[in-house]
Design a protein around this motif. Structure first.
Motif, PDB file in Angstrom:
ATOM      1  N   SER B  78       0.825  -1.209   0.000  1.00 11.54           N
ATOM      2  CA  SER B  78       0.000   0.000   0.000  1.00 11.54           C
ATOM      3  C   SER B  78       0.857   1.256   0.000  1.00 11.54           C
ATOM      4  O   SER B  78       1.987   1.251   0.467  1.00 11.54           O
ATOM      5  CB  SER B  78      -0.900  -0.016   1.245  1.00 11.54           C
ATOM      6  OG  SER B  78      -1.578   1.218   1.393  1.00 11.54           O
ATOM      7  N   ALA B  79       0.256   2.342  -0.501  1.00 14.08           N
ATOM      8  CA  ALA B  79       0.921   3.649  -0.454  1.00 14.08           C
ATOM      9  C   ALA B  79       0.733   4.334   0.887  1.00 14.08           C
ATOM     10  O   ALA B  79       1.405   5.318   1.169  1.00 14.08           O
ATOM     11  CB  ALA B  79       0.376   4.551  -1.559  1.00 14.08           C
ATOM     12  N   LEU B  80      -0.157   3.827   1.717  1.00 14.06           N
ATOM     13  CA  LEU B  80      -0.447   4.484   3.000  1.00 14.06           C
ATOM     14  C   LEU B  80       0.745   4.301   3.937  1.00 14.06           C
ATOM     15  O   LEU B  80       0.969   3.211   4.466  1.00 14.06           O
ATOM     16  CB  LEU B  80      -1.720   3.914   3.624  1.00 14.06           C
ATOM     17  CG  LEU B  80      -2.981   4.052   2.763  1.00 14.06           C
ATOM     18  CD1 LEU B  80      -4.189   3.501   3.501  1.00 14.06           C
ATOM     19  CD2 LEU B  80      -3.217   5.495   2.342  1.00 14.06           C
ATOM     20  N   ALA B  81       1.494   5.355   4.116  1.00 15.63           N
ATOM     21  CA  ALA B  81       2.827   5.226   4.717  1.00 15.63           C
ATOM     22  C   ALA B  81       2.879   5.551   6.202  1.00 15.63           C
ATOM     23  O   ALA B  81       3.958   5.531   6.791  1.00 15.63           O
ATOM     24  CB  ALA B  81       3.807   6.135   3.968  1.00 15.63           C
ATOM     25  N   ASP B  82       1.747   5.857   6.822  1.00 18.28           N
ATOM     26  CA  ASP B  82       1.790   6.202   8.249  1.00 18.28           C
ATOM     27  C   ASP B  82       1.898   4.937   9.095  1.00 18.28           C
ATOM     28  O   ASP B  82       1.379   3.876   8.741  1.00 18.28           O
ATOM     29  CB  ASP B  82       0.540   6.991   8.642  1.00 18.28           C
ATOM     30  CG  ASP B  82      -0.730   6.226   8.354  1.00 18.28           C
ATOM     31  OD1 ASP B  82      -1.025   6.004   7.174  1.00 18.28           O
ATOM     32  OD2 ASP B  82      -1.405   5.807   9.318  1.00 18.28           O
ATOM     33  N   LYS B  83       2.541   5.084  10.230  1.00 16.57           N
ATOM     34  CA  LYS B  83       2.775   3.925  11.096  1.00 16.57           C
ATOM     35  C   LYS B  83       1.477   3.351  11.637  1.00 16.57           C
ATOM     36  O   LYS B  83       1.350   2.132  11.807  1.00 16.57           O
ATOM     37  CB  LYS B  83       3.682   4.325  12.263  1.00 16.57           C
ATOM     38  CG  LYS B  83       5.135   4.475  11.876  1.00 16.57           C
ATOM     39  CD  LYS B  83       5.990   4.803  13.084  1.00 16.57           C
ATOM     40  CE  LYS B  83       7.443   4.998  12.670  1.00 16.57           C
ATOM     41  NZ  LYS B  83       8.270   5.494  13.774  1.00 16.57           N
ATOM     42  N   ALA B  84       0.503   4.204  11.917  1.00 15.18           N
ATOM     43  CA  ALA B  84      -0.752   3.721  12.507  1.00 15.18           C
ATOM     44  C   ALA B  84      -1.458   2.738  11.579  1.00 15.18           C
ATOM     45  O   ALA B  84      -2.030   1.736  12.031  1.00 15.18           O
ATOM     46  CB  ALA B  84      -1.659   4.906  12.827  1.00 15.18           C
ATOM     47  N   THR B  85      -1.416   2.999  10.291  1.00 14.94           N
ATOM     48  CA  THR B  85      -2.059   2.096   9.335  1.00 14.94           C
ATOM     49  C   THR B  85      -1.324   0.765   9.287  1.00 14.94           C
ATOM     50  O   THR B  85      -1.951  -0.307   9.237  1.00 14.94           O
ATOM     51  CB  THR B  85      -2.100   2.742   7.935  1.00 14.94           C
ATOM     52  OG1 THR B  85      -2.868   3.945   8.017  1.00 14.94           O
ATOM     53  CG2 THR B  85      -2.721   1.808   6.917  1.00 14.94           C
ATOM     54  N   THR B  86       0.004   0.822   9.294  1.00 14.76           N
ATOM     55  CA  THR B  86       0.791  -0.411   9.311  1.00 14.76           C
ATOM     56  C   THR B  86       0.446  -1.243  10.545  1.00 14.76           C
ATOM     57  O   THR B  86       0.186  -2.454  10.452  1.00 14.76           O
ATOM     58  CB  THR B  86       2.297  -0.092   9.334  1.00 14.76           C
ATOM     59  OG1 THR B  86       2.596   0.805   8.273  1.00 14.76           O
ATOM     60  CG2 THR B  86       3.127  -1.349   9.201  1.00 14.76           C
ATOM     61  N   VAL B  87       0.419  -0.593  11.684  1.00 18.19           N
ATOM     62  CA  VAL B  87       0.115  -1.293  12.935  1.00 18.19           C
ATOM     63  C   VAL B  87      -1.283  -1.895  12.892  1.00 18.19           C
ATOM     64  O   VAL B  87      -1.486  -3.056  13.277  1.00 18.19           O
ATOM     65  CB  VAL B  87       0.248  -0.319  14.133  1.00 18.19           C
ATOM     66  CG1 VAL B  87      -0.316  -0.941  15.406  1.00 18.19           C
ATOM     67  CG2 VAL B  87       1.707   0.060  14.337  1.00 18.19           C
ATOM     68  N   GLU B  88      -2.250  -1.135  12.378  1.00 16.93           N
ATOM     69  CA  GLU B  88      -3.619  -1.651  12.317  1.00 16.93           C
ATOM     70  C   GLU B  88      -3.705  -2.900  11.428  1.00 16.93           C
ATOM     71  O   GLU B  88      -4.347  -3.892  11.781  1.00 16.93           O
ATOM     72  CB  GLU B  88      -4.586  -0.588  11.788  1.00 16.93           C
ATOM     73  CG  GLU B  88      -6.033  -1.091  11.777  1.00 16.93           C
ATOM     74  CD  GLU B  88      -7.023  -0.080  11.211  1.00 16.93           C
ATOM     75  OE1 GLU B  88      -6.580   0.893  10.570  1.00 16.93           O
ATOM     76  OE2 GLU B  88      -8.225  -0.307  11.378  1.00 16.93           O
ATOM     77  N   ALA B  89      -3.033  -2.840  10.277  1.00 12.56           N
ATOM     78  CA  ALA B  89      -3.056  -3.991   9.358  1.00 12.56           C
ATOM     79  C   ALA B  89      -2.451  -5.224  10.018  1.00 12.56           C
ATOM     80  O   ALA B  89      -2.987  -6.339   9.909  1.00 12.56           O
ATOM     81  CB  ALA B  89      -2.304  -3.642   8.079  1.00 12.56           C
ATOM     82  N   ILE B  90      -1.341  -5.026  10.723  1.00 17.44           N
ATOM     83  CA  ILE B  90      -0.687  -6.154  11.398  1.00 17.44           C
ATOM     84  C   ILE B  90      -1.587  -6.684  12.518  1.00 17.44           C
ATOM     85  O   ILE B  90      -1.745  -7.901  12.707  1.00 17.44           O
ATOM     86  CB  ILE B  90       0.689  -5.719  11.965  1.00 17.44           C
ATOM     87  CG1 ILE B  90       1.621  -5.266  10.822  1.00 17.44           C
ATOM     88  CG2 ILE B  90       1.320  -6.848  12.786  1.00 17.44           C
ATOM     89  CD1 ILE B  90       2.032  -6.298   9.839  1.00 17.44           C
ATOM     90  N   GLU B  91      -2.189  -5.766  13.268  1.00 13.34           N
ATOM     91  CA  GLU B  91      -3.074  -6.189  14.362  1.00 13.34           C
ATOM     92  C   GLU B  91      -4.273  -6.971  13.856  1.00 13.34           C
ATOM     93  O   GLU B  91      -4.761  -7.894  14.517  1.00 13.34           O
ATOM     94  CB  GLU B  91      -3.548  -4.964  15.147  1.00 13.34           C
ATOM     95  CG  GLU B  91      -2.483  -4.411  16.095  1.00 13.34           C
ATOM     96  CD  GLU B  91      -2.960  -3.192  16.867  1.00 13.34           C
ATOM     97  OE1 GLU B  91      -2.306  -2.844  17.851  1.00 13.34           O
ATOM     98  OE2 GLU B  91      -3.972  -2.576  16.464  1.00 13.34           O
ATOM     99  N   LYS B  92      -4.760  -6.631  12.658  1.00 14.94           N
ATOM    100  CA  LYS B  92      -5.919  -7.345  12.100  1.00 14.94           C
ATOM    101  C   LYS B  92      -5.534  -8.733  11.599  1.00 14.94           C
ATOM    102  O   LYS B  92      -6.395  -9.577  11.379  1.00 14.94           O
ATOM    103  CB  LYS B  92      -6.521  -6.542  10.935  1.00 14.94           C
ATOM    104  CG  LYS B  92      -7.099  -5.196  11.337  1.00 14.94           C
ATOM    105  CD  LYS B  92      -8.384  -5.316  12.099  1.00 14.94           C
ATOM    106  CE  LYS B  92      -8.982  -3.934  12.370  1.00 14.94           C
ATOM    107  NZ  LYS B  92     -10.155  -3.994  13.256  1.00 14.94           N
ATOM    108  N   GLY B  93      -4.227  -8.939  11.350  1.00 17.34           N
ATOM    109  CA  GLY B  93      -3.821 -10.270  10.917  1.00 17.34           C
ATOM    110  C   GLY B  93      -2.861 -10.323   9.749  1.00 17.34           C
ATOM    111  O   GLY B  93      -2.438 -11.408   9.334  1.00 17.34           O
ATOM    112  N   ALA B  94      -2.514  -9.155   9.190  1.00 19.97           N
ATOM    113  CA  ALA B  94      -1.516  -9.151   8.118  1.00 19.97           C
ATOM    114  C   ALA B  94      -0.149  -9.525   8.701  1.00 19.97           C
ATOM    115  O   ALA B  94       0.108  -9.332   9.888  1.00 19.97           O
ATOM    116  CB  ALA B  94      -1.449  -7.776   7.453  1.00 19.97           C
ATOM    117  N   ASN B  95       0.715 -10.048   7.827  1.00 18.18           N
ATOM    118  CA  ASN B  95       2.021 -10.540   8.302  1.00 18.18           C
ATOM    119  C   ASN B  95       3.182  -9.657   7.880  1.00 18.18           C
ATOM    120  O   ASN B  95       4.295  -9.809   8.383  1.00 18.18           O
ATOM    121  CB  ASN B  95       2.254 -11.957   7.775  1.00 18.18           C
ATOM    122  CG  ASN B  95       1.112 -12.879   8.140  1.00 18.18           C
ATOM    123  OD1 ASN B  95       0.124 -12.980   7.398  1.00 18.18           O
ATOM    124  ND2 ASN B  95       1.198 -13.540   9.277  1.00 18.18           N
TER     125      ASN B  95
END
Lengths: 149, 117
Positions: B78-95
């Motif tokens: 993704s182009a969404l480069a903020d840390k909060a989005t990365t953390v949310e994706a990982i918390e939801k189950g992304a690896n």
């Protein structure tokens, strides 16, 4: 209204996109202000609506020839209309999305709206002050336009 | 492996650039809703997933596919480069998370790391 530091975010994002995605660096001219008119529209424009903690739009506009060569540099063999339109939206999406590194997650970006020459002037029209960021890439000229309240 | 992105250019780029012998592209999808439908049929082991898409975004898509196949490996691209989005994706189950734009090497390194090479 953008300040100089915020404009720099988009300048850096644009430079990073071209260098990384195409393997060929772009040079960026001095950003300039454009007030209460459709700033610049070339053959195609990918327009991203901005909401959340800021309101406005960001768009990338470029001539068709440039988009075709960009596709070739990305090893894409299909340089037809669909992919040209797709690419102009993807560039706008990437530059806008990368800006969240500085603007934060409440800088909410829409999926891209793609305009061609027939409707680009209307779709890309901005109200208020826009910053136009001129881009030179290989022999082509394009623009990133940022209009944020 | 399934590639999910609303950009045809990006789907083709990922398919063309990935060079891992252990991975084969079995399907592509143009948004989260399309991905969930195709995921149920194809049951891929690996998925690359954009976040900003129409119909259903990538974060919601992660929630759905994790319920269908909890051990699926998801690389958010993704182009969404903020840390909060990365953390949310990982918390939801992304690896893993790969920020656009990326080079071919960066894509292949991210995929190799995803599958534990």
């Amino acid at each position: 209204m953008l300040d100089a530091e915020e404009v720099r975010t988009f300048v850096q994002g644009t430079v990073h996109f071209f260098e990384t995605a195409t393997g060929h660096p772009a040079t960026v001219g001095s950003p300039y202000l454009c007030i209460d008119k459709a700033a610049v529209v070339q053959d195609y424009a990918g327009v991203i609506g901005i909401s959340g903690n800021r309101e406005g739009k960001v768009y990338f506009t470029a001539p068709r020839g440039m988009l075709s060569v960009m596709l070739m540099c990305m090893n894409e063999t299909d340089t037809g209309e669909q992919n040209v339109r797709d690419l102009v939206g993807e560039v706008a999406n990437t530059i806008s999305g990368n800006a969240r590194r500085d603007f934060g997650r409440n800088f909410v970006i829409s999926t891209p709206t793609i305009c061609d020459k027939a409707n680009a002037a209307t779709a890309a029209a901005t109200t208020g002050r826009s910053f136009v960021i001129p881009i030179n890439w290989r022999s082509y000229a394009a623009n990133v336009v940022v209009c944020l309240q | 492996m399934m590639i999910v992105d609303d950009s045809n250019v990006m789907r083709r780029r990922i398919e063309r650039s990935q060079q891992n012998d252990r991975l084969e592209v079995v399907g592509t999808a143009v948004n989260g809703l399309d991905a969930v439908t195709k995921f149920k049929q194809l049951m891929p082991d690996v998925m690359t997933l954009d976040l900003t898409m129409p119909e259903m975004d990538g974060i919601e898509c992660v929630e759905h596919v994790i319920k269908i196949k909890p051990d699926v490996l998801i690389l958010v691209v993704s182009a969404l480069a903020d840390k909060a989005t990365t953390v949310e994706a990982i918390e939801k189950g992304a690896n893993g998370f790969l920020c656009k734009p990326f080079t071919d090497d960066q894509l292949n390194e991210a995929l190799a790391e995803l599958i534990g090479e």
